[in-house]
Design an enzyme around this catalytic site. Structure first.
Site, PDB file in Angstrom:
ATOM      1  N   ASP A   1       0.453  -1.267   0.091  1.00 27.59           N
ATOM      2  CA  ASP A   1      -0.595  -0.232   0.342  1.00 27.59           C
ATOM      3  C   ASP A   1       0.426   1.351  -0.301  1.00 27.59           C
ATOM      4  OD1 ASP A   1      -3.288   0.568   1.237  1.00 27.59           O
ATOM      5  OD2 ASP A   1      -1.705   2.195   0.961  1.00 27.59           O
TER       6      ASP A   1
ATOM      7  N   HIS B   1     -10.411  -5.376  -3.576  1.00 29.56           N
ATOM      8  CA  HIS B   1      -8.409  -5.489  -2.916  1.00 29.56           C
ATOM      9  C   HIS B   1      -8.751  -5.537  -1.529  1.00 29.56           C
ATOM     10  CE1 HIS B   1      -9.763  -1.138  -2.585  1.00 29.56           C
ATOM     11  NE2 HIS B   1      -9.677  -1.094  -0.970  1.00 29.56           N
TER      12      HIS B   1
ATOM     13  N   HIS C   1      -7.726  -5.945   1.956  1.00 32.42           N
ATOM     14  CA  HIS C   1      -5.887  -5.753   2.974  1.00 32.42           C
ATOM     15  C   HIS C   1      -5.078  -7.027   3.487  1.00 32.42           C
ATOM     16  CE1 HIS C   1      -7.346  -1.266   1.827  1.00 32.42           C
ATOM     17  NE2 HIS C   1      -8.191  -1.565   2.293  1.00 32.42           N
TER      18      HIS C   1
HETATM   19  P1  AMP Z   1      -9.773   1.616   0.797  1.00 28.48           P
HETATM   20  O1  AMP Z   1      -9.854   3.045   1.575  1.00 28.48           O
HETATM   21  O2  AMP Z   1      -9.914   0.856   1.517  1.00 28.48           O
HETATM   22  O3  AMP Z   1     -10.772   1.491  -1.103  1.00 28.48           O
HETATM   23  O4  AMP Z   1      -7.872   1.521  -0.066  1.00 28.48           O
HETATM   24  C1  AMP Z   1      -7.502   1.943  -0.767  1.00 28.48           C
HETATM   25  C2  AMP Z   1      -6.354   1.522  -0.904  1.00 28.48           C
HETATM   26  O5  AMP Z   1      -5.202   1.608  -2.251  1.00 28.48           O
HETATM   27  C3  AMP Z   1      -5.509   3.026   0.401  1.00 28.48           C
HETATM   28  O6  AMP Z   1      -4.978   2.039   1.142  1.00 28.48           O
HETATM   29  C4  AMP Z   1      -4.147   4.034  -0.575  1.00 28.48           C
HETATM   30  O7  AMP Z   1      -3.350   3.999   0.206  1.00 28.48           O
HETATM   31  C5  AMP Z   1      -4.461   3.368  -1.585  1.00 28.48           C
HETATM   32  N1  AMP Z   1      -4.022   3.085  -2.834  1.00 28.48           N
HETATM   33  C6  AMP Z   1      -4.246   3.806  -3.243  1.00 28.48           C
HETATM   34  N2  AMP Z   1      -3.626   4.528  -4.767  1.00 28.48           N
HETATM   35  C7  AMP Z   1      -2.567   2.977  -4.764  1.00 28.48           C
HETATM   36  C8  AMP Z   1      -1.054   2.837  -5.093  1.00 28.48           C
HETATM   37  N3  AMP Z   1      -1.304   3.508  -6.192  1.00 28.48           N
HETATM   38  N4  AMP Z   1      -0.199   2.422  -4.943  1.00 28.48           N
HETATM   39  C9  AMP Z   1      -0.687   1.206  -3.674  1.00 28.48           C
HETATM   40  N5  AMP Z   1      -1.467   1.949  -3.042  1.00 28.48           N
HETATM   41  C10 AMP Z   1      -2.484   2.733  -3.350  1.00 28.48           C
END
Ligand code: AMP
Length: 114
Positions: A30, A100, A102
């Site tokens: 992340d 996704h 986590h």
């Molecule tokens: P959610 O809030 O469950 O949709 O989680 C989205 C996650 O994607 C967050 O923890 C962000 O930090 C992560 N995220 C967003 N853009 C990127 C990226 N370009 N590379 C890696 N993680 C990302």
């Protein structure tokens, strides 16, 4: 999905910090980690939210969790413990609309989550 950032990662247009990959699943660190291990496991095929999963995706769903297990083993947190989370839609805080999982670990986790 042309404008989906996780699709761009899945098709190689953007290369994140990949920690696991197979033909159906990609896992990468992340960008804004909330724990020493914070990895996102995604299906390579675009699925917006958990609500869009169908019974035909049962094997794929299992593969997401098997990849999470691999990630936890590789990061040395499998025995200590780790958390898997899928946020679905607004009240859960979903911000990227490509499913996704986590994988969070490397520190004690609190319960209930915020
Ligand atoms: P959610 O809030 O469950 O949709 O989680 C989205 C996650 O994607 C967050 O923890 C962000 O930090 C992560 N995220 C967003 N853009 C990127 C990226 N370009 N590379 C890696 N993680 C990302």
């Amino acid at each position: 999905m042309g404008d989906c950032i996780f699709c761009k990662m899945a098709n190689g247009e953007i290369r994140p910090d990949v920690v696991y990959e197979d033909d159906q699943v990609l896992a990468f660190r992340d960008l804004n980690p909330q724990a020493p291990t914070h990895v996102l496991v995604i299906p390579k095929r675009h699925i917006s939210t958990l609500n869009e999963l169908s019974p035909a995706d049962a094997e794929l769903t299992g593969r997401l969790f098997l990849a999470a297990r691999e990630v936890a083993e590789a990061d040395g947190i499998a025995e200590r413990g780790y958390r898997t989370v899928i946020n679905c839609n607004a009240e859960a805080g979903q911000s990227v609309f490509h499913v996704h999982l986590h994988v969070l670990g490397g520190r004690p986790m609190r319960w209930p989550p915020g």
